[in-house]
Scaffold this motif. Structure first.
Motif, short mmCIF file in Angstrom:
data_model
loop_
_atom_site.label_atom_id
_atom_site.label_comp_id
_atom_site.label_asym_id
_atom_site.label_seq_id
_atom_site.Cartn_x
_atom_site.Cartn_y
_atom_site.Cartn_z
N ILE A 3 0.83 -1.28 -0.11
CA ILE A 3 -0.05 -0.02 0.05
C ILE A 3 0.78 1.05 -0.21
N TRP A 4 0.67 2.05 -0.80
CA TRP A 4 1.21 3.50 -1.17
C TRP A 4 0.29 4.53 -0.59
N VAL A 5 0.65 5.48 0.16
CA VAL A 5 -0.13 6.60 0.64
C VAL A 5 0.38 7.90 0.21
N ASP A 6 -0.45 8.38 -0.55
CA ASP A 6 0.06 10.01 -0.87
C ASP A 6 -0.34 10.69 0.22
N ALA A 7 0.53 10.63 1.24
CA ALA A 7 0.37 11.31 2.66
C ALA A 7 0.13 12.81 2.74
N ALA A 66 4.33 -1.33 -8.00
CA ALA A 66 3.89 -2.19 -8.94
C ALA A 66 2.67 -2.61 -9.28
N THR A 67 2.48 -3.45 -10.26
CA THR A 67 1.35 -4.01 -10.51
C THR A 67 0.67 -4.87 -9.28
N GLY A 68 -0.39 -4.55 -9.05
CA GLY A 68 -1.30 -5.02 -7.80
C GLY A 68 -1.09 -4.35 -6.73
N ASP A 69 -0.32 -3.36 -6.60
CA ASP A 69 -0.27 -2.63 -5.51
C ASP A 69 -1.29 -1.54 -5.16
N LEU A 70 -1.79 -1.08 -4.02
CA LEU A 70 -2.86 -0.22 -3.75
C LEU A 70 -2.29 1.18 -3.34
N PRO A 77 -4.56 12.63 -11.19
CA PRO A 77 -3.56 12.23 -12.05
C PRO A 77 -2.63 11.06 -11.54
N LEU A 78 -2.46 10.93 -10.36
CA LEU A 78 -1.45 9.86 -9.79
C LEU A 78 -2.50 8.55 -9.91
N ALA A 79 -3.62 8.54 -9.43
CA ALA A 79 -4.89 7.53 -9.68
C ALA A 79 -4.68 7.03 -11.18
N ALA A 80 -4.85 7.83 -11.88
CA ALA A 80 -4.82 7.53 -13.41
C ALA A 80 -3.48 6.78 -13.92
N GLU A 81 -2.45 7.28 -13.18
CA GLU A 81 -1.17 6.55 -13.78
C GLU A 81 -1.01 5.15 -12.98
N ALA A 87 -2.03 -0.98 -11.25
CA ALA A 87 -2.28 -1.03 -9.79
C ALA A 87 -3.62 -0.50 -9.39
N TYR A 88 -4.27 -0.42 -8.05
CA TYR A 88 -5.66 -0.12 -7.59
C TYR A 88 -5.23 1.13 -6.99
N ALA A 89 -6.37 2.12 -7.09
CA ALA A 89 -6.23 3.33 -6.41
C ALA A 89 -7.71 3.57 -5.77
N LEU A 90 -7.61 4.03 -4.67
CA LEU A 90 -8.58 4.38 -3.76
C LEU A 90 -8.46 5.62 -3.21
N ASN A 91 -9.68 6.56 -3.29
CA ASN A 91 -9.43 7.79 -2.71
C ASN A 91 -9.77 7.57 -1.18
N PRO A 92 -9.58 8.93 -0.37
CA PRO A 92 -9.90 8.85 1.17
C PRO A 92 -11.12 8.77 1.52
N ARG A 93 -12.17 9.12 0.30
CA ARG A 93 -13.59 8.92 0.74
C ARG A 93 -14.20 7.59 0.21
N GLY A 94 -13.58 6.74 -0.04
CA GLY A 94 -13.82 5.35 -0.25
C GLY A 94 -14.38 5.08 -1.84
N GLU A 95 -13.76 5.58 -2.61
CA GLU A 95 -14.06 5.45 -4.01
C GLU A 95 -12.91 4.87 -4.71
#
Length: 149
Positions: A3-7, A66-70, A77-81, A87-95
């Motif tokens: 899990i990577w967090v754009d903190a 990496a592929t499969g990371d969250l 733009p980061l989510a799109a990349e 990889a998977y991308a989840l925003n802090p609001r649960g989407e």
């Protein structure tokens, strides 16, 4: 999987949910920010401080995921990349951002940015609330449970 967090802009309550999840399922969780972060002592949680600047933390995450990371981010733009890299991308609001919705989100974000750049006041997102927190926790739990099977 990691899990990577754009903190930098991640709400503290979301970080706390992630800390508990990292310990519970023993998954490596890395917070990336351009400021020093306080994290609990855990072999599963670490923080990376990058230099200050536009998109420096986002670029760090994009280069290391990496592929499969969250990726946990509200940055479209980061989510799109991340989605583009498998990889998977989840925003802090649960989407979750997916191949099916990321182009629309990116187009809307770019349109709103163009409006702001022309001097039109567009407002911002609604305040983060308890419902957002619960939606995030539920999505994260479902995702981690699905990954274990």
């Amino acid at each position: 999987m990691q899990i990577w967090v754009d903190a930098d802009a991640c709400p503290n309550v979301i970080k706390e949910i992630l800390f508990r999840a990292a310990k519970r399922v023993q998954i490596k969780t890395t917070l990336v920010a351009n400021q020093e972060l306080q994290i609990p002592a855990s072999p599963f949680i670490d923080a990376v401080q990058v230099r200050a600047g536009l998109d420096i933390a986002d670029n760090y995450i994009a280069q290391h995921l990496a592929t499969g990371d969250l990726v946990i981010t509200a940055d479209i733009p980061l989510a799109a990349e991340a989605v583009e890299k498998g990889a998977y991308a989840l925003n802090p609001r649960g989407e979750f951002y997916t191949k099916g919705n990321i182009r629309e989100r990116l187009s809307l974000r770019n349109f709103m940015q163009d409006l702001r750049n022309s001097g039109i006041e567009t407002g911002g997102p609604p305040p983060f609330n308890q419902r957002d927190q619960q939606a995030f926790a539920n999505q994260l739990d479902r995702f981690l449970t699905k990954q274990k099977t």
